[in-house]
Design an enzyme around this catalytic site. Structure first.
Site, PDB file in Angstrom:
ATOM      1  CB  SER A 142      -0.906   0.032   1.226  1.00 58.27           C
ATOM      2  OG  SER A 142      -2.207  -0.287   0.865  1.00 58.27           O
ATOM      3  CE  LYS A 161      -3.719   1.067  -1.736  1.00 53.00           C
ATOM      4  NZ  LYS A 161      -4.094   0.131  -0.720  1.00 53.00           N
ATOM      5  CE1 TYR A 195      -3.832  -0.908  -4.948  1.00 54.16           C
ATOM      6  CE2 TYR A 195      -4.539  -3.185  -5.252  1.00 54.16           C
ATOM      7  CZ  TYR A 195      -4.222  -2.128  -4.417  1.00 54.16           C
ATOM      8  OH  TYR A 195      -4.275  -2.291  -3.052  1.00 54.16           O
ATOM      9  CE1 TYR A 213      -3.507  -0.029   4.635  1.00 54.83           C
ATOM     10  CE2 TYR A 213      -2.527  -0.916   6.604  1.00 54.83           C
ATOM     11  CZ  TYR A 213      -2.544  -0.773   5.246  1.00 54.83           C
ATOM     12  OH  TYR A 213      -1.581  -1.388   4.498  1.00 54.83           O
ATOM     13  CB  VAL A 248      -0.468  -5.963   3.888  1.00 52.13           C
ATOM     14  CG1 VAL A 248      -1.724  -5.272   4.362  1.00 52.13           C
ATOM     15  CG2 VAL A 248      -0.484  -6.172   2.375  1.00 52.13           C
TER      16      VAL A 248
END
Ligand code: GLU
Length: 334
Positions: free
Chosen positions: A89, A92, A213, A265, A283
């Protein structure tokens, strides 16, 4: 038109950071880092490695390490700082940067929102019950929508160029095994992408957005690579060593703001109180942190809590934040 304007380039001398706040900075930082590593290590057995992407289940939950790059040119490291892991992540932050550079502010934020969710990173629920626009670019749905906005024949190539530039590492590469594992197992992400297609949030082929992605998440990095990206963010997008601007200032401001509000998160609020450093976790066990005007920090420990954040990594950062007074509201006294 974007409501943000791109400021003129600044000269290298204007970008030079102020002195580090600690007395005898060098010794203190290495000592503090080693203490923080010991603190983080105490927690690595309390979490679990990610298993929903089968390839990630091979990680060793006891690996833990960190790297610091200061804006004044020092490097500090400890533990497994050179161990590679997939960026997951944390990608991102880079895909958001790329989408803002290529598609632009107005286009991107016509598809993706700017608000924290309070839900887990892979939650699908609000797409139907609240709004078909994913709430922000730091959750999976938002990052898949962000990926769909990046134009060009080979957006992954653009992403790799940018990732290499901001991590100051030309050797970054795709981890094929993780990519294939994620592509096979990514049914939840696939559901979100098709849902967003049905709502016209994704305009092109959802499989293309998903493939991009999955690739972006599957690039191998080390704590040092993340520390470099954190250092560039902490220095307003400028590489402090060369004085070269790598990312536009208005984009850096947006990326760091999302790191504060949504980077950890649905644990972002607690992390803001306890650690207080703009950060983004993945993760794979990585955490990217940017201490404004002072340093970038990369942390790695694949033992995750229930929210998907690195347990040892967060404890390490909490300890480091206290001892080096890195909280954005540290104030003048302890
Ligand atoms: N590739 C992972 C996924 O889509 C990223 C999740 C994360 O690191 O939060 O589930």
């Amino acid at each position: 038109m974007s409501s943000f304007s791109v400021p003129p380039m600044r000269s290298a001398s204007e970008d030079l950071p102020g002195p580090l706040m600690r007395e005898g900075a060098e010794g203190d930082i290495q000592g503090a880092l080693e203490r923080a590593l010991r603190e983080g290590k105490r927690y690595t057995k309390t979490g679990k490695v990610a298993t929903y992407i089968p390839e990630l289940s091979k990680a060793n939950p006891e690996h833990i390490g960190a790297c610091i790059k200061t804006l004044t040119g020092e490097t500090y490291h400890c533990g497994d700082w050179q161990e590679p892991f997939t960026i997951q992540s944390i990608s991102k932050t880079i895909s958001l940067t790329l989408a803002l550079q290529t598609a632009g502010y107005d286009m991107l934020f016509s598809k993706v929102g700017l608000e924290p969710t309070g839900d887990s990173f892979n939650s699908i629920v609000k797409l139907e019950t609240k709004t078909p626009h994913p709430l922000n670019p730091m959750i999976n749905a938002g990052a898949i929508a962000t990926a769909s906005c990046i134009p060009g024949d080979d957006p992954f190539e653009l992403y790799m160029e940018l990732a290499k530039r901001v991590c100051l590492n030309d050797d970054l590469s795709l981890n094929h095994d993780v990519y294939l594992s994620e592509k096979l197992a990514g049914m939840r992400n696939r559901s979100m992408a098709y849902w967003m297609k049905s709502e016209n949030i994704i305009e092109g082929d959802p499989e293309e957005a998903l493939d991009l992605y999955f690739r972006m998440c599957s690039v191998n990095v080390t704590a040092e690579d993340l520390a470099n990206w954190g250092m560039v963010l902490a220095n307003d997008g400028v590489d402090p060593t060369s004085g070269t601007r790598l990312v536009e200032s208005w984009i850096v401001r947006i990326v760091k703001t999302f790191m504060v509000t949504c980077g950890m998160y649905d644990g972002s609020g607690e992390f803001a109180v306890k650690v207080g450093i703009p950060s983004k976790s993945g993760v794979g066990g990585g955490i990217l942190s940017a201490v404004e005007g002072r340093m970038g920090i990369g942390v790695f420990n694949p033992s995750l809590d229930r929210k998907g954040n690195s347990i040892g990594g967060m404890r390490l950062l909490e300890d480091l934040s206290k001892s080096l007074r890195l909280h954005y509201f540290a104030g003048k006294q302890q």
